[in-house]
Scaffold this motif. Structure first.
Motif, short mmCIF file in Angstrom:
data_model
loop_
_atom_site.label_atom_id
_atom_site.label_comp_id
_atom_site.label_asym_id
_atom_site.label_seq_id
_atom_site.Cartn_x
_atom_site.Cartn_y
_atom_site.Cartn_z
N SER A 26 -2.34 6.64 8.18
CA SER A 26 -2.11 7.58 7.37
C SER A 26 -3.15 8.88 6.60
N VAL A 71 -2.87 6.11 0.69
CA VAL A 71 -1.81 6.25 1.47
C VAL A 71 -0.78 7.56 1.31
N VAL A 117 -7.05 3.97 6.80
CA VAL A 117 -6.56 4.39 5.94
C VAL A 117 -5.56 5.13 7.35
N HIS A 126 0.34 -1.42 -0.10
CA HIS A 126 0.29 -0.47 -0.04
C HIS A 126 0.81 1.06 0.69
N THR A 127 2.57 1.02 -0.02
CA THR A 127 3.08 2.21 0.45
C THR A 127 3.99 2.51 -0.73
N ARG A 143 -5.31 2.43 10.51
CA ARG A 143 -4.78 1.53 10.92
C ARG A 143 -3.26 1.48 10.13
N LEU A 144 -3.42 2.14 8.76
CA LEU A 144 -2.25 3.02 8.52
C LEU A 144 -1.01 4.08 9.27
#
Ligand code: ADP
Ligand code: MG
Length: 261
Positions: free
Chosen positions: A174, A139, A168, A105-106, A171-172
């Motif tokens: 971002s 992201v 997003v 995802h990055t 959890r991430l």
């Protein structure tokens, strides 16, 4: 450093690509340096900016798979200050390929590192689904513009979209706050148009920014892509071009007032 803005709505036909192309061109007209990243395998933003998706050799797909750097995929357009990283159908295989990578995802986020300092704005034209390409876009993004077509069911699917943005963020880690909700294909003379506008206000009005500028339905906006041009160069006097120039002014007014850069 560029402000990276994803143009997002999983609904097709709500004006994402039209906004990516014309808002970018309008900002370039005001002297900003702008890059459009076409993340849609349909390649409509690519074609709309005058790059032939069928013959272009280096696309965002090659960047995401690690074959070339983002800088190596940038193509200048006819308009000074406006560049594009093209896309074509090859990108349609990327969802599955990328999903096997660690930290998939990055990938876009990291690929943009090398070019962000060369631009004032980077717009990502996100495809109409909430898959891996949309996730990468979110992201990478500092903020999001959500175009909403003034039609019945305009808000359908909005809960899913908000949930994705929220996931997003949590959890991430971002966050990509909503820079603005943009009403597109708007006709203030019809009851439907006014009704949808007030529904959108009710849904978002307390919490999110709704751009003062609305985008009217204007045939010039639909015609311009077939000439590989934004409406800003195709017909600057059209109501479509004027609306996107006004939106660009609204965005320029926000410069320096936000802390999400
Ligand atoms: P998306 O990228 O969200 O799928 P598009 O920007 O491609 O949506 O728009 C869908 C179709 O509607 C395209 O044919 C486009 O030219 C047309 N269109 C978009 N916005 C307008 C507008 N404001 N006036 C007239 N036609 C528009
Ligand atoms: Mg599109």
């Amino acid at each position: 450093m560029a402000e990276i803005i994803a143009i997002l709505n999983q609904k097709g036909g709500c004006g994402k690509t039209t906004t990516a192309v014309n808002l970018s061109a309008a900002l370039a007209q005001f002297g900003r340096k702008v890059l459009v990243i076409d993340m849609d395998p349909q390649g409509n933003a690519t074609m709309g900016l005058g790059v032939d998706k069928r013959t272009t050799e280096r696309t965002i797909y090659d960047v995401l798979t690690g074959d070339i750097s983002m800088g190596g995929a940038i193509i200048g357009t006819e308009m000074s200050g406006l560049d594009v990283v093209p896309s074509n159908i090859s990108l349609s295989g990327a969802e599955i390929e990328l999903s096997k990578e660690v930290g998939y995802h990055t990938i876009l986020d990291m690929a943009l590192d090398g070019v962000a300092s060369s631009y004032d704005y980077i717009f990502i034209d996100v495809p109409p689904s909430l898959g891996i390409l949309a996730l990468n876009s979110l992201v990478a993004a500092d903020s999001v513009i959500i175009p909403i077509q003034a039609e019945y069911y305009a808000l359908e699917g909005m809960a899913d979209l908000m949930n994705t943005i929220h996931l997003v963020e949590t959890r991430l880690r971002s966050p990509a706050p909503i820079k603005g909700i943009l009403i597109t294909l708007y006709d203030s003379r019809t009851r439907l148009g006014r009704e949808v506008y007030s529904n959108v206000k009710e849904y978002f009005g307390q919490t999110e920014n709704i751009f003062k500028t609305t985008i009217p339905r204007n045939v010039k906006l639909a015609e311009a892509p077939s000439f590989g041009e934004s409406c800003i160069t195709y017909d600057e006097e059209s109501s479509g071009a004027k609306a996107y120039l006004k939106l660009a002014e609204e965005i320029i007014q926000l410069e320096g007032t936000e802390d999400n850069k």
